[in-house]
Each structure stands twice: as structure tokens, then as C-alpha cells.
Design an enzyme around this catalytic site. Structure first.
Site, mmCIF file in Angstrom:
data_model
loop_
_atom_site.group_PDB
_atom_site.id
_atom_site.type_symbol
_atom_site.label_atom_id
_atom_site.label_comp_id
_atom_site.label_asym_id
_atom_site.label_seq_id
_atom_site.Cartn_x
_atom_site.Cartn_y
_atom_site.Cartn_z
ATOM 1 N N ASP A 80 0.870 -1.170 0.000
ATOM 2 C CA ASP A 80 0.000 0.000 0.000
ATOM 3 C C ASP A 80 0.912 1.226 0.000
ATOM 4 O OD1 ASP A 80 -1.712 2.130 0.557
ATOM 5 O OD2 ASP A 80 -2.933 0.982 1.962
ATOM 6 N N ASN A 103 1.896 5.942 -10.378
ATOM 7 C CA ASN A 103 0.602 5.886 -11.041
ATOM 8 C C ASN A 103 -0.562 5.719 -10.075
ATOM 9 O OD1 ASN A 103 -1.401 5.086 -13.312
ATOM 10 N ND2 ASN A 103 -1.300 3.260 -12.032
ATOM 11 N N TYR A 117 -9.135 15.771 -5.286
ATOM 12 C CA TYR A 117 -8.293 15.068 -6.256
ATOM 13 C C TYR A 117 -7.598 16.070 -7.168
ATOM 14 C CZ TYR A 117 -7.190 12.150 -10.357
ATOM 15 O OH TYR A 117 -6.571 11.536 -11.413
ATOM 16 N N GLY A 118 -8.363 17.036 -7.705
ATOM 17 C CA GLY A 118 -7.772 18.049 -8.566
ATOM 18 C C GLY A 118 -6.718 18.862 -7.843
ATOM 19 N N ALA A 119 -6.988 19.199 -6.588
ATOM 20 C CA ALA A 119 -6.020 19.963 -5.806
ATOM 21 C C ALA A 119 -4.742 19.152 -5.572
ATOM 22 C CB ALA A 119 -6.639 20.367 -4.473
ATOM 23 N N LYS A 148 -3.552 16.735 -7.493
ATOM 24 C CA LYS A 148 -2.819 16.632 -8.756
ATOM 25 C C LYS A 148 -2.133 17.953 -9.099
ATOM 26 C CE LYS A 148 -3.630 12.344 -9.920
ATOM 27 N NZ LYS A 148 -2.537 11.336 -10.008
#
Length: 273
Positions: free
Chosen positions: A57, A84, A150-152, A154
Site C-alpha cells: 500500500d 501511477n 483530487y484536482g487539488a 494533482k
């Protein structure tokens, strides 16, 4: 995937048992590399040539240390890492719990940074260094409604790529690949809802209609980008972010007026002599 030879290279792909990660792992294996993949559960099927699976993990620092130690023990080196592992389910920001938000940030930002830190330490000891690749997302470059955390994460990852490229040069190159929606089971189900009859196919067709390329990205598209960036052909690329979005999205004002249909009509028209 012709034109790339990674014989003698050791590659680690996190989250490499399915979806984008599996496509990347297979591409490097076919190019001659010794490939390791990690995940919480083993793959349900293994391609040929099959990568070596290690249960881990990436959010667990001790698991990361054990993972890298095993690779070094078995091969004596680590040349390429593709960070990834990641993702997030749909959740409106106003309704997301603190625990949910923290988990998304940890998986998509903290975990890859911690793995990169440890992989870099190993690569810096190697005469020819190494390459660190991060799978970003266009969500880190534009609004990401329904996946704000998630956007933040990335976006933070893409900024970190530029910083790490400076700090760890010249031995270690650091780059990112940022795709738009990729046609994997996990990604498409999150955008189209549960599959039933023709509903999902209709939803995917509607999404594809907004993409100039006329299709979603495939795992092989992402794998090809990783092969290039990890190869000597990209020896001067570091701190770079390769955006894969098939031409981008149709601007909202064009979609609202219907003018975007003119572009589709032009694309379908026969070429003039």
C-alpha cells in the site's frame, strides 16, 4: 511499442495491476525491462511478459521502504519509477468529510512524494541516476467539480515535479504525464454511472463528442508517453508535464451555441484535392 529498448533497466509501476498502470507495466516489459508492480491485491490476470508483483500500500511508509529494499536486493538497482497509483470517487466538496478529503490527498499527493523521496535516494547512488515519472491529470490544470480534493492534489503534484526536477538534477530526471479521461473500467464508471444496457455506451459517446480527437484516451496512449519520457530520447526533459487530452475540451460557449458542430462537420468532410 517499437523504437524503445529498456533491456537491463529496472522499472517500478505503482498501481500497476490494472487500468493505466497495467498498460504502462506491460509496455515496459515488452520493451525489455524488468518490471515490478505494486498494489494492495495481486492482478487477476497477468500479461506476457508478466511483471513481478509485490503487495504494498503506497500510503504506508514502512511498506514503501520494504518494497524498495526488496527491489534493490533482487536487482541491485532501480532505474525508473512511475507513480501511477491514485484516484478518487465522486464527492461534492460541500458534502465530503474531513476524513475523505485527507484520504484523497494522502493517496494522490503525499504517497507519491514519499515514494519519490526514497526512490531518489537509491537513484542518486547509481552512476547513471534514474527517472521519476508521475501520472498527473488535467484535473490539476482546470476546475475539477465533484473531485475537488483530487484536482487539488494533482495540481500540487505537478508543482512538486518542477521543484524535484531542480533539487534532484542532474542525476535524476522528473516529469509528469497528465491525461484527460482514460477509458478504464474505474474511470468511465465514475463518469457514466453503473453500466446497464446501453446507458453507459450512450454516456461515453456523449463524452467523446466533446473531445476533438473523437475518442477517449487509452492506457496505451499513456504508456507510450511514459516510454518516451523515460528514454534517452527525452534526456533533456525534466520538470516537464506532457498533457494528453486529445486536443482538449470544446469551450463551453461553443457547446452552448452549437457552433462546435461545425468543427465536427469539417472533420468528417472529405479532403479537397
Amino acid at each position: 511499442m517499437t523504437g524503445f529498448d529498456f533491456s537491463g533497466k529496472v522499472v517500478l509501476v505503482t498501481g500497476g495491476t490494472k487500468g493505466i498502470g497495467a498498460g504502462i507495466a506491460q509496455a515496459f516489459a515488452e520493451a525489455g525491462a524488468t518490471v515490478y508492480v505494486c498494489g494492495r491485491t495481486p492482478p487477476t490476470s497477468a500479461p506476457r511478459p508478466a511483471p513481478r508483483f509485490i503487495a504494498a500500500d503506497v500510503r504506508d511508509i514502512d511498506a514503501i521502504d520494504a518494497l524498495l529494499a526488496r527491489i534493490e536486493r533482487e536487482t541491485g538497482r532501480l532505474d525508473i519509477v512511475i507513480n501511477n497509483a491514485g484516484g478518487a470517487p465522486f464527492a461534492l466538496a460541500a458534502e465530503a468529510s474531513p476524513r475523505f478529503t485527507e484520504a484523497v490527498i494522502r493517496l494522490n499527493l503525499l504517497a507519491p512524494l514519499q515514494l519519490a523521496q526514497r526512490a531518489n535516494a537509491l537513484m542518486q547512488r547509481q552512476c547513471d541516476g534514474g527517472v521519476l515519472l508521475f501520472i498527473g491529470s488535467v484535473s490539476g490544470l482546470r476546475a475539477s467539480p465533484g473531485t475537488a480534493a483530487y484536482g487539488a492534489a494533482k495540481a500540487g503534484l505537478l508543482n512538486a515535479v518542477r521543484s524535484l526536477a531542480v533539487e534532484w538534477a542532474p542525476k535524476v530526471r522528473v516529469c509528469a504525464v497528465s491525461p484527460s479521461l482514460v477509458e478504464t473500467e474505474a474511470a468511465t464508471s465514475g463518469h457514466t454511472g453503473p453500466a446497464n444496457n446501453d446507458t453507459q455506451a450512450t454516456s461515453l459517446a456523449s463524452i467523446e463528442a466533446t473531445i476533438p480527437a473523437g475518442r477517449l484516451a487509452q492506457p496505451a496512449d499513456i504508456a507510450s508517453a511514459c516510454l518516451f519520457l523515460a528514454s534517452p530520447h527525452a534526456a533533456y526533459a525534466s520538470g516537464s508535464n506532457l498533457i494528453l487530452e486529445g486536443g482538449g475540451e470544446v469551450p463551453a460557449f461553443l457547446a452552448a451555441t452549437g457552433l462546435h458542430q461545425a468543427f465536427a462537420a469539417n472533420a468528417d468532410a472529405p479532403a479537397r484535392e
